[in-house]
Design a protein around this motif. Structure first.
Motif, mmCIF file in Angstrom:
data_model
loop_
_atom_site.group_PDB
_atom_site.id
_atom_site.type_symbol
_atom_site.label_atom_id
_atom_site.label_comp_id
_atom_site.label_asym_id
_atom_site.label_seq_id
_atom_site.Cartn_x
_atom_site.Cartn_y
_atom_site.Cartn_z
ATOM 1 N N GLY A 3 -0.505 -2.446 -0.724
ATOM 2 C CA GLY A 3 -1.066 -1.389 0.114
ATOM 3 C C GLY A 3 -1.227 -0.047 -0.584
ATOM 4 O O GLY A 3 -1.666 0.931 0.038
ATOM 5 N N THR A 28 -0.649 -0.255 5.428
ATOM 6 C CA THR A 28 -0.070 -1.557 5.722
ATOM 7 C C THR A 28 -1.206 -2.552 5.885
ATOM 8 O O THR A 28 -2.100 -2.370 6.733
ATOM 9 C CB THR A 28 0.767 -1.507 7.023
ATOM 10 O OG1 THR A 28 1.786 -0.513 6.884
ATOM 11 C CG2 THR A 28 1.407 -2.848 7.317
ATOM 12 N N LEU A 29 -1.193 -3.591 5.051
ATOM 13 C CA LEU A 29 -2.261 -4.582 5.091
ATOM 14 C C LEU A 29 -2.057 -5.530 6.272
ATOM 15 O O LEU A 29 -0.933 -5.753 6.736
ATOM 16 C CB LEU A 29 -2.303 -5.369 3.786
ATOM 17 C CG LEU A 29 -2.547 -4.550 2.516
ATOM 18 C CD1 LEU A 29 -2.613 -5.460 1.306
ATOM 19 C CD2 LEU A 29 -3.832 -3.743 2.617
ATOM 20 N N VAL A 56 -7.814 -5.956 4.318
ATOM 21 C CA VAL A 56 -8.007 -4.553 4.669
ATOM 22 C C VAL A 56 -9.454 -4.333 5.087
ATOM 23 O O VAL A 56 -10.372 -4.992 4.584
ATOM 24 C CB VAL A 56 -7.633 -3.637 3.475
ATOM 25 C CG1 VAL A 56 -8.507 -3.909 2.275
ATOM 26 C CG2 VAL A 56 -7.704 -2.170 3.857
#
Length: 200
Positions: free
Chosen positions: A195, A101-102, A107
């Protein structure tokens, strides 16, 4: 006295002239033309050799026969291998090996070098090539997806790469181990905006 000398001279002249007349039939007749040509050809069996390079430098190169086709290249499908340029990224149609999950489209990637060799890595479009020492780690922070990271061992060895989502949101851990099988080796990581994580 003079008449005796003249007589001796005349006798000597007659002997010489008579001998010549007798020996004339011994001279062979004229050589026929065919024999003359044959003997000439034996002396120089290839007279045209002096009209060819390097003796005759004025001759121009003969153009290739238009009816002769040059050899065509064999496509790889027929068994010939062609060099394939290295791909820095990963094909999106591959099955992702992980998903994260960004955090607002960004990230963090933690690189963990478990090998004894230095590893050269690069974030394509963001950083130049950098080095990560053996048995050490670092964090690449705030990378905007999509993001591609390439890596290789500086000693030319192969790497097994294991991605693992971190406990922190929007973070991914990437550990490197030595590979003995080239089929296990990986050299690039890509994270898509949704993601999805791919390895190549």
């Amino acid at each position: 006295m003079n008449s005796q000398k003249f007589r001796k001279f005349a006798e000597l002249f007659g002997v010489i002239f008579g001998g010549l007349l007798i020996s004339l039939p011994a001279i062979p007749p004229a050589i026929p033309q065919e024999i003359a040509q044959e003997s000439t050809s034996k002396v120089n069996p290839s007279p045209s050799i002096f009209n060819e390079p390097p003796y005759n430098r004025s001759r121009t190169a003969v153009p290739p026969d238009p009816g002769v086709r040059p050899p065509r290249p064999v496509p790889p499908s027929e068994g010939q291998l062609s060099p394939v340029p290295p791909e820095p990224g990963v094909r999106p149609q591959q099955t992702p090996i992980a998903s994260i999950t960004l955090n607002d489209g960004k990230v963090n990637i933690k690189l963990i070098n478990d090998t004894a060799a230095n590893i050269t890595y690069q974030v394509i479009g963001d950083t130049a090539q950098r080095s990560l020492q053996g048995k050490s780690d670092l964090i690449l922070q705030g990378l905007t997806a999509p993001v591609t990271v390439t890596f290789q061992r500086e000693d030319g060895g192969q790497l097994i790469v294991t991605p693992q989502p971190s406990s922190e949101p929007g973070s991914l851990e990437l550990s490197f181990k030595e590979a003995t099988d080239a089929a296990q080796a990986r050299s690039a990581l890509r994270i898509e905006p949704d993601g999805s994580v791919f390895l190549n």
